[in-house]
Design a protein around this motif. Structure first.
Motif, mmCIF file in Angstrom:
data_model
loop_
_atom_site.group_PDB
_atom_site.id
_atom_site.type_symbol
_atom_site.label_atom_id
_atom_site.label_comp_id
_atom_site.label_asym_id
_atom_site.label_seq_id
_atom_site.Cartn_x
_atom_site.Cartn_y
_atom_site.Cartn_z
ATOM 1 N N VAL A 163 -47.985 -0.301 -5.260
ATOM 2 C CA VAL A 163 -46.521 -0.241 -5.323
ATOM 3 C C VAL A 163 -46.056 1.217 -5.329
ATOM 4 O O VAL A 163 -45.102 1.585 -4.638
ATOM 5 C CB VAL A 163 -45.993 -0.993 -6.559
ATOM 6 N N ALA A 164 -46.753 2.063 -6.099
ATOM 7 C CA ALA A 164 -46.393 3.479 -6.151
ATOM 8 C C ALA A 164 -46.586 4.133 -4.786
ATOM 9 O O ALA A 164 -45.750 4.941 -4.346
ATOM 10 C CB ALA A 164 -47.223 4.193 -7.213
ATOM 11 N N TRP A 165 -47.678 3.783 -4.110
ATOM 12 C CA TRP A 165 -47.902 4.309 -2.760
ATOM 13 C C TRP A 165 -46.757 3.887 -1.847
ATOM 14 O O TRP A 165 -46.265 4.687 -1.035
ATOM 15 C CB TRP A 165 -49.225 3.790 -2.212
ATOM 16 N N THR A 166 -46.340 2.653 -1.970
ATOM 17 C CA THR A 166 -45.241 2.144 -1.155
ATOM 18 C C THR A 166 -43.961 2.936 -1.416
ATOM 19 O O THR A 166 -43.248 3.316 -0.480
ATOM 20 C CB THR A 166 -45.021 0.652 -1.438
ATOM 21 N N ALA A 167 -43.680 3.179 -2.682
ATOM 22 C CA ALA A 167 -42.468 3.927 -3.027
ATOM 23 C C ALA A 167 -42.457 5.306 -2.372
ATOM 24 O O ALA A 167 -41.418 5.791 -1.917
ATOM 25 C CB ALA A 167 -42.367 4.067 -4.547
ATOM 26 N N GLN A 168 -43.633 5.914 -2.298
ATOM 27 C CA GLN A 168 -43.718 7.284 -1.792
ATOM 28 C C GLN A 168 -43.837 7.365 -0.274
ATOM 29 O O GLN A 168 -43.467 8.392 0.319
ATOM 30 C CB GLN A 168 -44.928 7.981 -2.430
ATOM 31 N N GLY B 12 -39.571 1.308 6.230
ATOM 32 C CA GLY B 12 -39.175 0.568 5.041
ATOM 33 C C GLY B 12 -38.223 1.348 4.152
ATOM 34 O O GLY B 12 -38.220 2.575 4.147
ATOM 35 N N ASP B 13 -37.433 0.615 3.390
ATOM 36 C CA ASP B 13 -36.478 1.207 2.452
ATOM 37 C C ASP B 13 -37.089 1.163 1.052
ATOM 38 O O ASP B 13 -37.214 0.085 0.461
ATOM 39 C CB ASP B 13 -35.171 0.421 2.486
ATOM 40 N N PRO B 14 -37.480 2.296 0.480
ATOM 41 C CA PRO B 14 -38.127 2.299 -0.837
ATOM 42 C C PRO B 14 -37.209 1.894 -1.979
ATOM 43 O O PRO B 14 -37.683 1.700 -3.103
ATOM 44 C CB PRO B 14 -38.601 3.749 -0.996
#
Length: 316
Positions: free
Chosen positions: A141-146, A153-155
């Motif tokens: 999830v953290a990787w996705t946010a960054q 994608g929209d974080p």
């Protein structure tokens, strides 16, 4: 002659229907075998063959989000430019099996609906004991946010979704603050959680897989999503089949009740005659013609987008 022609047409139609029914039965039987054997990739192949890939693209495969080999992810995205909302799907497999690449069919289903879908792998089997599955998913999830903006994608619009063991994981991330907090993510970063056939209140442990994954924990209640039910949790959609004998429907019922009693938002959908594998099966072609799973999930996801719009407008 007219009657003979009509008879031939009716015979052809009947033959075609019979073939289609036999094909559907064969695919269904193949899925049962694939699920039992851990070869869910066969279902992905069937989905790709029957449904195609139009409107979607595989944006990335095998990306590392951590140093352990299992800490990798795939991304399936719409073929149109973003930014798109993001759905992180955590696969099931009793905490001892499963591969993200076998679930591209889930990615295609929701990419067509306008979502960038992240499919993370995580440690399994002897290495996949509590809390490793939660640590790995939180890292993903953290990787996705960054990083997800690079893939359209929209974080700021991230929702978690999982099936079976994966539903347990996403529920824990949504309810117990420490896992995402350790990754530096703020509370309410996750905008919603969707659980399919999830175990949320399953202590004492009755299966070998649950004992292997959680039996070493001194206080087993800390492994149970029900323990962390809170009124300010992200909105949750809990979907299960009433014929599920692997993870009893009561798991979804008691968690939904606990959340709503505390003032939270939880939607419960119980599918008549559907077993444990059914909810994820219905996300693949040709079974996706039955929208009893996709329709409530997409309605829930849509409601999250609508509810976030005024907040974004105010922030702008």
């Amino acid at each position: 002659m007219v009657m003979m022609a009509k008879g031939r047409r009716m015979g052809w139609i009947g033959w075609t229907v019979t073939v289609l029914l036999l094909l559907a039965a064969a695919l269904f039987a193949g899925w049962r075998y694939a699920h039992a054997a851990g070869a869910v990739g066969l279902l992905d192949l069937a989905d790709r063959t029957v449904g195609g890939t139009d409107g979607t693209q595989i944006a990335a495969t095998g990306l590392r989000y951590g140093p352990v080999p299992a800490q990798r992810l795939d991304i399936v995205a719409p073929s149109t430019p973003g930014p798109h909302p993001v759905l992180i799907f955590v696969h099931g497999g009793s905490w001892n099996s499963g591969r993200p690449e076998d679930y591209h069919f889930v990615g295609r289903t929701f990419a067509r609906a306008g979502y960038v879908v992240v499919l993370p792998g995580y440690r399994l089997g002897p290495d996949g004991v509590y809390p490793h599955m939660l640590e790995d998913a939180a890292m993903a999830v953290a990787w996705t946010a960054q990083n997800i903006a690079r893939f359209g994608g929209d974080p700021d619009k991230v929702v978690l979704m999982g099936h079976s063991a994966g539903a347990h994981t996403v529920a824990m991330l949504g309810l117990e603050r420490q896992w995402l907090g350790r990754q530096g993510l703020p509370d309410h970063f996750v905008k919603g959680v969707v659980g399919l056939s999830g175990p949320y209140d399953f202590y004492p442990f009755t299966s070998d897989s649950a004992r292997q994954a959680f039996g070493h924990v001194a206080d087993p209640k800390l492994t149970q999503p029900i323990t962390f039910a809170r009124g300010d949790a992200p909105p949750m959609l809990l979907l299960t089949g009433d014929a599920d004998t692997t993870v009893k429907p009561r798991n979804s019922k008691v968690l939904a009740k606990a959340l709503t009693e505390r003032g939270g938002r939880a939607e419960l959908v119980i599918l008549p005659g559907v077993d444990h594998a059914g909810p994820v099966l219905k996300l693949a072609q040709p079974f996706a013609r039955d929208t009893s799973v996709s329709a409530p999930v997409q309605a829930f996801l849509g409601s999250l987008q609508q509810s976030s719009a005024p907040v974004q407008a105010a922030a702008e």
